[in-house]
Design a protein around this motif. Sequence first.
Motif, PDB file in Angstrom:
ATOM      1  N   PRO A 148      73.758  15.926 -24.084  1.00  0.00           N
ATOM      2  CA  PRO A 148      72.847  15.555 -22.697  1.00  0.00           C
ATOM      3  C   PRO A 148      73.048  15.028 -21.777  1.00  0.00           C
ATOM      4  CG  PRO A 148      72.430  14.463 -25.493  1.00  0.00           C
ATOM      5  CD  PRO A 148      74.086  14.661 -25.147  1.00  0.00           C
ATOM      6  N   SER A 149      74.167  14.383 -21.593  1.00  0.00           N
ATOM      7  CA  SER A 149      74.124  13.855 -20.255  1.00  0.00           C
ATOM      8  C   SER A 149      75.683  13.980 -19.877  1.00  0.00           C
ATOM      9  CB  SER A 149      73.865  12.682 -20.059  1.00  0.00           C
ATOM     10  OG  SER A 149      73.955  11.462 -20.652  1.00  0.00           O
ATOM     11  N   GLY A 150      76.096  13.613 -18.797  1.00  0.00           N
ATOM     12  CA  GLY A 150      77.543  13.670 -17.825  1.00  0.00           C
ATOM     13  C   GLY A 150      77.770  11.951 -18.880  1.00  0.00           C
TER      14      GLY A 150
ATOM     15  N   GLY B 264      78.963  12.979 -22.530  1.00  0.00           N
ATOM     16  CA  GLY B 264      80.133  13.884 -22.182  1.00  0.00           C
ATOM     17  C   GLY B 264      81.080  12.703 -22.044  1.00  0.00           C
ATOM     18  N   ASN B 265      81.062  11.949 -21.128  1.00  0.00           N
ATOM     19  CA  ASN B 265      83.076  11.266 -20.806  1.00  0.00           C
ATOM     20  C   ASN B 265      82.412  10.459 -21.819  1.00  0.00           C
ATOM     21  OD1 ASN B 265      83.273  11.972 -18.029  1.00  0.00           O
ATOM     22  ND2 ASN B 265      81.694  11.014 -17.136  1.00  0.00           N
ATOM     23  N   LEU B 266      81.579   9.504 -22.379  1.00  0.00           N
ATOM     24  CA  LEU B 266      81.717   8.796 -24.146  1.00  0.00           C
ATOM     25  C   LEU B 266      82.824   9.726 -24.818  1.00  0.00           C
ATOM     26  CD1 LEU B 266      81.289   5.711 -24.880  1.00  0.00           C
ATOM     27  CD2 LEU B 266      79.548   6.488 -25.288  1.00  0.00           C
TER      28      LEU B 266
ATOM     29  N   TYR C 214      79.422   3.131 -13.177  1.00  0.00           N
ATOM     30  CA  TYR C 214      78.005   3.336 -13.714  1.00  0.00           C
ATOM     31  C   TYR C 214      77.890   4.072 -14.786  1.00  0.00           C
ATOM     32  CZ  TYR C 214      78.311   4.235  -8.456  1.00  0.00           C
ATOM     33  OH  TYR C 214      79.196   4.580  -6.915  1.00  0.00           O
ATOM     34  N   GLU C 215      78.578   3.251 -16.040  1.00  0.00           N
ATOM     35  CA  GLU C 215      78.517   4.260 -17.453  1.00  0.00           C
ATOM     36  C   GLU C 215      78.104   2.503 -18.249  1.00  0.00           C
ATOM     37  OE1 GLU C 215      80.965   7.613 -17.932  1.00  0.00           O
ATOM     38  OE2 GLU C 215      80.171   8.143 -16.331  1.00  0.00           O
ATOM     39  N   ASN C 216      77.453   1.568 -17.520  1.00  0.00           N
ATOM     40  CA  ASN C 216      77.036   0.643 -18.811  1.00  0.00           C
ATOM     41  C   ASN C 216      78.618  -0.056 -19.645  1.00  0.00           C
ATOM     42  OD1 ASN C 216      74.090   1.864 -18.836  1.00  0.00           O
ATOM     43  ND2 ASN C 216      74.928   0.328 -18.303  1.00  0.00           N
TER      44      ASN C 216
ATOM     45  N   HIS D  11      85.493  13.867  -6.475  1.00  0.00           N
ATOM     46  CA  HIS D  11      85.721  12.330  -6.381  1.00  0.00           C
ATOM     47  C   HIS D  11      84.285  11.464  -6.317  1.00  0.00           C
ATOM     48  CE1 HIS D  11      86.269   8.151  -6.769  1.00  0.00           C
ATOM     49  NE2 HIS D  11      86.946   8.086  -7.741  1.00  0.00           N
ATOM     50  N   ALA D  12      83.114  11.235  -6.672  1.00  0.00           N
ATOM     51  CA  ALA D  12      81.300  11.046  -5.925  1.00  0.00           C
ATOM     52  C   ALA D  12      81.710   9.769  -4.895  1.00  0.00           C
ATOM     53  CB  ALA D  12      80.946  10.547  -7.244  1.00  0.00           C
ATOM     54  N   ASN D  13      82.501   9.017  -5.271  1.00  0.00           N
ATOM     55  CA  ASN D  13      82.448   6.997  -4.635  1.00  0.00           C
ATOM     56  C   ASN D  13      83.225   7.015  -3.416  1.00  0.00           C
ATOM     57  OD1 ASN D  13      80.557   5.574  -5.545  1.00  0.00           O
ATOM     58  ND2 ASN D  13      81.396   4.125  -7.193  1.00  0.00           N
TER      59      ASN D  13
ATOM     60  N   ALA E 297      81.907  16.354 -13.807  1.00  0.00           N
ATOM     61  CA  ALA E 297      80.855  16.906 -12.812  1.00  0.00           C
ATOM     62  C   ALA E 297      79.944  17.007 -12.170  1.00  0.00           C
ATOM     63  CB  ALA E 297      80.263  14.945 -12.305  1.00  0.00           C
ATOM     64  N   ARG E 298      81.245  17.053 -11.217  1.00  0.00           N
ATOM     65  CA  ARG E 298      81.003  18.801  -9.853  1.00  0.00           C
ATOM     66  C   ARG E 298      82.049  18.925 -10.091  1.00  0.00           C
ATOM     67  NH1 ARG E 298      78.507  14.039  -8.008  1.00  0.00           N
ATOM     68  NH2 ARG E 298      76.458  13.721  -7.815  1.00  0.00           N
ATOM     69  N   ILE E 299      82.934  19.694 -10.923  1.00  0.00           N
ATOM     70  CA  ILE E 299      84.148  20.337 -11.336  1.00  0.00           C
ATOM     71  C   ILE E 299      83.896  21.375 -10.149  1.00  0.00           C
ATOM     72  CG2 ILE E 299      84.084  21.505 -13.375  1.00  0.00           C
ATOM     73  CD1 ILE E 299      87.658  20.116 -11.400  1.00  0.00           C
TER      74      ILE E 299
ATOM     75  N   ILE F 156      75.537  20.314 -15.711  1.00  0.00           N
ATOM     76  CA  ILE F 156      74.786  21.196 -15.118  1.00  0.00           C
ATOM     77  C   ILE F 156      73.773  21.251 -14.626  1.00  0.00           C
ATOM     78  CG2 ILE F 156      75.679  23.476 -17.059  1.00  0.00           C
ATOM     79  CD1 ILE F 156      73.061  22.885 -18.387  1.00  0.00           C
ATOM     80  N   SER F 157      73.038  19.688 -14.666  1.00  0.00           N
ATOM     81  CA  SER F 157      72.185  19.276 -14.059  1.00  0.00           C
ATOM     82  C   SER F 157      72.278  18.489 -12.982  1.00  0.00           C
ATOM     83  CB  SER F 157      71.814  18.543 -15.184  1.00  0.00           C
ATOM     84  OG  SER F 157      72.463  17.073 -15.035  1.00  0.00           O
ATOM     85  N   LYS F 158      73.481  18.959 -11.964  1.00  0.00           N
ATOM     86  CA  LYS F 158      73.677  18.244 -10.810  1.00  0.00           C
ATOM     87  C   LYS F 158      73.475  18.871  -9.912  1.00  0.00           C
ATOM     88  CE  LYS F 158      74.869  14.102 -12.056  1.00  0.00           C
ATOM     89  NZ  LYS F 158      76.401  13.239 -12.127  1.00  0.00           N
TER      90      LYS F 158
ATOM     91  N   PRO G 155      74.218   7.322  -5.531  1.00  0.00           N
ATOM     92  CA  PRO G 155      73.449   5.936  -6.327  1.00  0.00           C
ATOM     93  C   PRO G 155      73.153   6.746  -7.692  1.00  0.00           C
ATOM     94  CG  PRO G 155      72.116   8.261  -5.474  1.00  0.00           C
ATOM     95  CD  PRO G 155      73.986   8.287  -4.481  1.00  0.00           C
ATOM     96  N   SER G 156      74.833   6.995  -7.961  1.00  0.00           N
ATOM     97  CA  SER G 156      74.979   7.153  -9.372  1.00  0.00           C
ATOM     98  C   SER G 156      74.880   8.631 -10.321  1.00  0.00           C
ATOM     99  CB  SER G 156      73.869   5.736 -10.332  1.00  0.00           C
ATOM    100  OG  SER G 156      73.336   6.562 -11.460  1.00  0.00           O
TER     101      SER G 156
END
Length: 309
Positions: free
Chosen positions: A62-64, A67-69, A94-96, A148-150, A180-182, A213-215, A308-309
């Motif tokens: 359902p989410s990135g 997917g990482n977890l 950013y993943e709690n 790398h987002a950050n 996420a953005r490969i 796929i949601s980015k 912004p995460s």
Amino acid sequence: MVAEKFHLDLRSDTVTKPTEAMRAAMASAEVDDDVLGNDPTAFQLEAEMAKIMGKEAALFVPSGTMGNLISVLTHCDIRGSEVILGDKCHIHIYENGGIATIGGVHPRPVKNNDDGTMDIDLIEAAIRDPRREIVYPTTRLICLENTHANSGGRCLSAEYTDRVGEVAKKHGLKLHIDGARIFNASVKIIIFQALGVPMDRLVRAADSVSVCISKGLGAPVGSVIVGSKSFITKARRLRKTLGGGMRQVGILCAAGLVALQDNVGNLESDHKKARTLADGLNQIKGLRVDGPVETNIAIPGSEHCEYPS
Ligand SMILES: *Cc1c(COP(=O)(O)O)cnc(C)c1O
């Protein structure tokens, strides 16, 4: 004539609307129960992504974040495992802290350089000496993030990824890429540097990759993780444990298939627009976009703002 109002939302590449083609594909998607393992459209998306990434198998999630977890927990299925990751990476910030709170996995952050890499010698130095396991957690995994987002969407090269993969192999560790953005990294590397590095080459050293796929690809929901058949079998079970098993999920996967078909080709122009925007912002007094803006992220005044995460 009154100019038409034009509103451009640049908060994040997650702020997208499904295209007409996606909505049409969702409306007519062939579906069945995916928890029972029968949804043909989910299978089709998973097979397509596995092929693109050059891995044996794939799983829609359902989410990135999930997917990482799932990926980290599948590689670190013994409590007290430790994962080496960048101190500015998404999984760490950013993943709690999910890998710790849910998985009992201990994070070992290593400094991220401005280009999103971690120094290879620092990675190697962070690997625990198994002879001292009476006091140390056990290192089992290294995580990279590409782009790398950050760090402003910087790309890790295939060569760098391979070198980290070699370190992992030498010490019996796994390598996960938060991709996420490969696709953005792959486009950048293929088109801008003309290195001709296809996706499967870029992630060859990885045991698993999580791809959104949601980015920038514009699908409304979801990520896909890829890896070996045995990795995906374990991941599928963990997805169910975490409540991520969904029934007629082909509705969502249909949009993902359209995203792969129609939108990968648009990423290069996204990157050019981000570069143009950054150049323009840099001409405004008091505003500054740092870094080379290699892909689709431009963060102005980065001392005050963050991704912004
Ligand atoms: C967005 C993002 C994720 C998480 O994806 P969600 O679908 O928002 O949970 C993971 N890693 C990176 C680098 C991201 O940008």
